[in-house]
Design an enzyme around this catalytic site. Structure first.
Site, PDB file in Angstrom:
ATOM      1  N   LYS A  33       0.846  -1.194   0.000  1.00 10.32           N
ATOM      2  CA  LYS A  33       0.000   0.000   0.000  1.00 10.32           C
ATOM      3  C   LYS A  33       0.885   1.249   0.000  1.00 10.32           C
ATOM      4  CE  LYS A  33      -0.559   0.145   5.045  1.00 10.32           C
ATOM      5  NZ  LYS A  33      -1.521   0.184   6.162  1.00 10.32           N
ATOM      6  N   ARG A 129      -9.682   0.927  15.719  1.00 10.92           N
ATOM      7  CA  ARG A 129      -9.615   1.694  14.483  1.00 10.92           C
ATOM      8  C   ARG A 129     -10.642   1.120  13.513  1.00 10.92           C
ATOM      9  NH1 ARG A 129      -3.849   1.884  11.516  1.00 10.92           N
ATOM     10  NH2 ARG A 129      -4.487  -0.261  11.043  1.00 10.92           N
ATOM     11  N   TYR A 253      19.073  29.056   7.300  1.00 13.14           N
ATOM     12  CA  TYR A 253      17.992  29.806   7.935  1.00 13.14           C
ATOM     13  C   TYR A 253      18.103  29.733   9.456  1.00 13.14           C
ATOM     14  CZ  TYR A 253      15.415  30.035   3.500  1.00 13.14           C
ATOM     15  OH  TYR A 253      15.020  30.287   2.212  1.00 13.14           O
ATOM     16  N   MET A 301      14.107  24.047   1.472  1.00 16.10           N
ATOM     17  CA  MET A 301      13.112  23.371   0.643  1.00 16.10           C
ATOM     18  C   MET A 301      13.752  22.330  -0.276  1.00 16.10           C
ATOM     19  SD  MET A 301      10.267  24.937  -1.967  1.00 16.10           S
ATOM     20  CE  MET A 301       9.220  25.566  -0.662  1.00 16.10           C
TER      21      MET A 301
END
Length: 357
Positions: A33, A129, A253, A301
């Site tokens: 999956k 679940r 950053y 990024m």
């Protein structure tokens, strides 16, 4: 061409499947999956089909992709069907499916397939679940077995905390499953990856290896059985820029890293848009030209930075492994407080290259 890529070792995938079969001792449903956890469902299924007992997917869309690619082995819909109209596609493409709610049994009752359905009836033994409650399971089974168009029924459940080897929740779930299914005389499916690797007393007729197929351990530390897994995916890129910096210079950053010595900093073409986690700490391991190294500074990024100060021969074009054989994905996941599942499934933009050895 941007140097970022993911190498998928299909021989390692087969090795891990064989380990799952060895541990389970019976049949193993290879779970592919979520595009085989980011590895490519079609290519992985093709590599495993000659020896796999079947495949597990989340939904019918994933099953149809495999069927359209020529995969003829049994395919189980692990979340079952979401609306009754899907039963026509299930019949047409000869799919197996999980039943986890009474409304699905109502839909099956109304169906008139030409060939009997194969149903996996799920018990909610404590995951809370999907699955039928223990007090409703027997009645659901009786209804299914009374239908002439239902063939084999497999009893299944899912363990919520099997990756916690010191937790008694798995034993409690197993005891409830055995109690509910004691007189049913059905084939069973119990073991997910952590149960296969860490709970040798748990045995069903069908195991459902997922994460372990791809060489990642579900456990926080080392484990003698999980350590036999071979990583299937190696994520790597190259150094595209080098900076020589003095003492006290910030990198990236937010000045998350400041040099404490004269340093060489390499910029690698890989970032959070590719699926690499943004907020890994300074010192997160990488491998630079095959040698252990450190990531420094905040991940951007589509770029990140590594410390080349102790790698004098590294420079432009040097290979940097982000995870793989040297940097195990579950170790990286622990560093950034996420899971190997998320890292593997989140990988984007990075082209896959498939290798047999």
């Amino acid at each position: 061409m941007r140097p970022a890529r993911a190498l998928i070792d299909l021989a390692a995938l087969r090795h891990n499947y064989r380990l799952a079969r060895e541990l389970g001792g019976r049949k193993a449903l290879a779970v592919v999956k979520a595009d085989a956890y980011g590895h490519g469902a079609v290519r992985c299924a093709r590599a495993l089909e000659p020896e796999a007992d079947g495949f597990g997917v989340a939904c019918i869309e994933e099953a149809l992709e495999l069927r359209e690619a020529g995969i003829r082995a049994p395919i189980l819909l692990l979340e079952g069907f979401f609306e009754a109209s899907e039963l026509a596609l299930i019949e047409a493409h000869d799919l197996w499916f999980v039943v986890q709610a009474d409304w699905q049994i109502d839909a099956i009752e109304r169906a008139r397939p030409a060939k009997p359905f194969t149903v996996w009836l799920k018990l909610d033994s404590g995951m809370h679940r999907l699955g039928l409650a223990a007090q409703n399971y027997g009645a659901a089974l009786h209804r299914l077995q009374a239908m002439p168009h239902v063939g084999e029924v497999v009893a299944m459940t899912h363990f919520a905390r099997a990756d916690e080897l010191d937790c008694d929740r798995t034993g409690q779930q197993l005891a409830l499953f055995n109690q509910v299914c004691a007189e049913a005389s059905l084939p069973t499916s119990l073991e997910n990856s952590p149960a296969l690797l860490g709970w040798p007393d748990v045995h069903g007729d069908w195991s459902r290896p997922g994460l372990m197929l791809y060489g990642a351990s579900p456990f926080a530390g080392t484990h003698p059985v999980a350590d036999r897994l071979r990583p299937v995916m190696t994520v790597e890129s190259g150094i595209i820029s080098v900076r020589d910096l003095g003492v006290g210079e910030p990198v990236g950053y937010g000045a998350r890293f400041v040099t404490r010595r004269p340093s060489r900093i390499g910029v690698v073409a890989m970032g959070y848009a590719d699926g690499y986690p943004q907020f890994v700490p300074n010192g997160t391991p990488v491998a630079i030209d095959g040698r252990p190294g450190d990531l420094v500074g905040r991940v951007s990024m589509d770029m990140l930075t590594v410390d080349l100060t102790d790698h004098p021969t590294a420079g432009l074009g040097s290979r940097v492994e982000l995870w793989g054989a040297q940097v195990r994905v579950h170790d990286l996941a622990a560093r950034c407080e996420t899971s190997a599942y998320q890292l593997l499934c989140a990988l984007k933009r990075v082209p896959r290259t498939y290798v047999e050895e």
